[in-house]
Write an enzyme that holds these catalytic residues in place. Sequence first.
Site, PDB file in Angstrom:
ATOM      1  N   GLU B 224       0.846  -1.151  -0.097  1.00  0.00           N
ATOM      2  CA  GLU B 224       0.077   0.091   0.056  1.00  0.00           C
ATOM      3  C   GLU B 224       0.896   1.218  -0.015  1.00  0.00           C
ATOM      4  OE1 GLU B 224      -1.912  -0.292   3.777  1.00  0.00           O
ATOM      5  OE2 GLU B 224      -3.361  -1.595   3.064  1.00  0.00           O
ATOM      6  N   LYS B 226       2.191   4.675   1.477  1.00  0.00           N
ATOM      7  CA  LYS B 226       2.269   5.105   3.022  1.00  0.00           C
ATOM      8  C   LYS B 226       2.055   6.556   2.954  1.00  0.00           C
ATOM      9  CE  LYS B 226       5.358   5.281   7.145  1.00  0.00           C
ATOM     10  NZ  LYS B 226       4.541   6.103   7.698  1.00  0.00           N
ATOM     11  N   ARG B 231      -1.582   8.525  11.577  1.00  0.00           N
ATOM     12  CA  ARG B 231      -2.341   7.377  11.565  1.00  0.00           C
ATOM     13  C   ARG B 231      -3.569   7.800  12.664  1.00  0.00           C
ATOM     14  NH1 ARG B 231      -0.110   2.276  11.372  1.00  0.00           N
ATOM     15  NH2 ARG B 231      -2.385   1.096  12.338  1.00  0.00           N
ATOM     16  N   ARG B 246      -2.653   7.724  16.963  1.00  0.00           N
ATOM     17  CA  ARG B 246      -1.970   6.282  17.081  1.00  0.00           C
ATOM     18  C   ARG B 246      -1.659   6.192  18.750  1.00  0.00           C
ATOM     19  NH1 ARG B 246       3.632   5.956  14.402  1.00  0.00           N
ATOM     20  NH2 ARG B 246       4.378   5.119  16.408  1.00  0.00           N
ATOM     21  N   GLU B 271      -5.350   7.038   7.476  1.00  0.00           N
ATOM     22  CA  GLU B 271      -4.482   7.994   7.605  1.00  0.00           C
ATOM     23  C   GLU B 271      -5.149   9.153   7.530  1.00  0.00           C
ATOM     24  OE1 GLU B 271      -1.296   7.145   7.490  1.00  0.00           O
ATOM     25  OE2 GLU B 271      -0.196   8.793   7.467  1.00  0.00           O
ATOM     26  N   LYS B 393       7.387  -0.670   7.043  1.00  0.00           N
ATOM     27  CA  LYS B 393       7.213   0.551   6.383  1.00  0.00           C
ATOM     28  C   LYS B 393       8.405   0.529   5.560  1.00  0.00           C
ATOM     29  CE  LYS B 393       8.489   3.167  10.652  1.00  0.00           C
ATOM     30  NZ  LYS B 393       7.994   3.905  11.562  1.00  0.00           N
TER      31      LYS B 393
END
Lengths: 344, 521
Positions: B224, B226, B231, B246, B271, B393
């Site tokens: 996906e 980023k 978040r 987050r 996000e 990530k």
Amino acid sequence: MRGRYILPAMPLAATWLKPTSKGLYCEPGDFYIDPAWPAPRAVITHGHGDHARANNKHVLGTPETLAIMQDRFGDAAGGSLQALTYGEAVELGGVRVRLVPAGHVLGSAQVVLEHQGTRIVVSGDYKRRPDPTCPPFEPQPCDVFVTEATFGLPVFRHPPDAQEIGRLLHSLRLFPERCHVVGVYALGKCQRLLALLRRAGYAEPVFIHGALQSMCAVYERFGVALGPLLPASGALRGDLAGRLVLAPPSAISDLWSRRLPDPVIAMASGWMRVKQRAKQRGVELPLVSSDHADWDELTGTMAELGADEIWVTHGAEEALIREASLKGLKARGLSLAGFEDEAE
Amino acid sequence: MNGFAALLDALLFTPARLGKLRLMSEYFAATPDPERGWALAALTGELAFAEVKPAQIRDLVLSRVDAELFGWSYDFVGDLAETVSLIWPARPGANQVPALSEIIAELAAATRASAAARLERWLDALDPTGRWALLKLVTGGLRVGVSARLAKTALAERAQMPLDEIEALWHGLAPPYAELFAWLEGRGPRPEIAGKPTFHPLMLAQALEEGDLDALNAAAYRAEWKWDGIRVQLVARGGEMRLYSRSGDDISAAFPDILAAMAGEVVLDGELLVLRDGEVMSFNDLQQRLNRKIPSAKMLQDYPAWVRLYDLLEEEGADLRPLPFDERRRRLERWYAAAPRRRMDVSPLIRFAHWDELRALRDGARARGIEGLMLKRGDAPYLPGRPKGPWFKWKRGALTVDTVLMYAQRGHGKRSSFYSDYTFGAWRGGALVPVGKAYSGFTDAELKRLDRWVRDNTVERYGPVREVAPGLVLEIAFDSVHRSTRHKSGLAMRFPRVHRIRWDKPAAEADTVEALERLVT
């Protein structure tokens, strides 16, 4: 102004004791009090560096102060040293001079001057709360009171010593694996802190930086017990965990402190009252403890002595003069050179 | 109140995380309910009452202290709360020292005006540290370097319980948390939170290191984008809506536009972004919204918020976290397709067969304003924390610039004898202009050498800060650079750190402010 304490009153005090660029000068006696540069004749209130300087030709001071100066300066302590114990009097050119306890550090004295019917008291540095390492301040009624003003702002009210010692002992218990290093001035604060710790029951050996050793020895020579002391420099890193180390303020967060195991950096000073100052110095445990009078002591002493005139020197002069005027007292600033704003 | 004040005072001065945890832990152990619960609420920012304004405090103190004396004192101290706490004339025995719980109860019932009257009574009863803590509390900012998360960590460590357990419960509880303490101390059952819009601790990714990819099977992973926002977790439960950061902070009030778009019974992971005309704006734009606790109408219009959805954790009361990613993803797409929401969309999956395809996409991420890529195992459940292996990530490469060291400041705690915080500058005309600060990116051995260099090249000292001669080039890595009115250079870097110390490079050859401006996004 008429003197009230000695008869008969005659000349203005200001005509025989003058602020000069070298310090307070007594004309008829031909001597300086705590001169900023070497003088032919000096009367010294106490041993701190901004009051007691080397190379005066003739020095008058308490026996303790002279011993401190000899320890610091060796032969440069003065051409000739004349000891005057508390309460004893000497005549200098028609001026009667006495040294009276100021309660600041070992040997510290107020200078009491009497001349032609007027009494002037120069406080030097002083405090009013009890100190196990020196006799307490003795208030002297007078016509002119020359006061210090190091903590001459109403934000400075030092907490009780026991409270600050309690905070240090609490931190030692809370972080038993860390070493606690406390920044202290070599003369006065170091020994007072030790004496207070001993009174609070702390019997462990305290490790001290090399720069503090000889002054501790001077105190012990004059009968001030400091308990077991060990040199910090020879100690192994592992031996210092959980221990208390005293060092000069310049050493606590600099190269020297790297030998200490994960130290809690503490500092004992009246300036620690202001959090931003403490934070700026990287202090983790600020201990508000001072050998100077706080605001309440300064203003209370001014009121108690009832002098016709108050001269304010070294420190926050404006606020103390303002307070005096609010209380109907006559006060003015001297702006003497040579005193360090930060010194304690 | 005295115990709480002493705690705040100690926290303020203790730089190390470990020390702060021990201080809080000791306080919670030594303090009874409900006092400690209110302290916990204050530390985690869960208190709500009409805050007293600085002007009210100033009026109060001037009714008791000469204005001239106050003025000199304020000049010297520099902080209103602290000046007032120190200068306040004591009235020994005036009042009984109030408990924190008493203060909070009275404040909750007070208006802004009546709060000031109560304040005077409390100031009389407290000592300077107590007055300072009280003034910080009533003006709404403790600022003692403790995050809500750190306070909860202290609870968790004391009870030897995972932090996630506390975070999962947190938003179902209310101060003074008596049932939480009872449970943590083994005196009571786990507090019941079913049906309440609580936070679900997030699953986080590990950074992908060079060479990691060789060991990973491309077919097992999904990719996906980023996105360059923050978040968030959206919770809609029992008719109540919440938006959490987050770390579990409730940021609902700051994003009414997002809240209005939520419905149903779901917990979503996504996000938070600012989108204009379908295009993702820079992080700097999002920052404008994050800076406001309650946005103005103009803010809402100029910086419209959006959530790009990554995951579905709960649907109609069913906990989906044990399911594999592929299955959760399928349900997320189905849920969204059934009723598309305004201000939300589903983050697309990137189809790929080989890592090399992704490598090329990652290299182009910066040009597209994307922070990088996420790799997620298709068969992995949603596990709170940062488990090793299921999620990676893969951030875009950093930018670098050659700067000149200008100022160095002493660090804190273990670094307090080292000059470890560096302000660096770039050239403009013939002069250096500060462009950022860095505290990390060097080894202990390099720090020693930097410290020695600073001491040997000092030209001026300002308290804990040293100005150095322009002679050392620091190559700074950073994620991005933005316009900023807060800095003299007009620029602000994101995540700057020392990449290399160029002992070899002459300062004159360092980069210019102009060169940095060309990298602005």
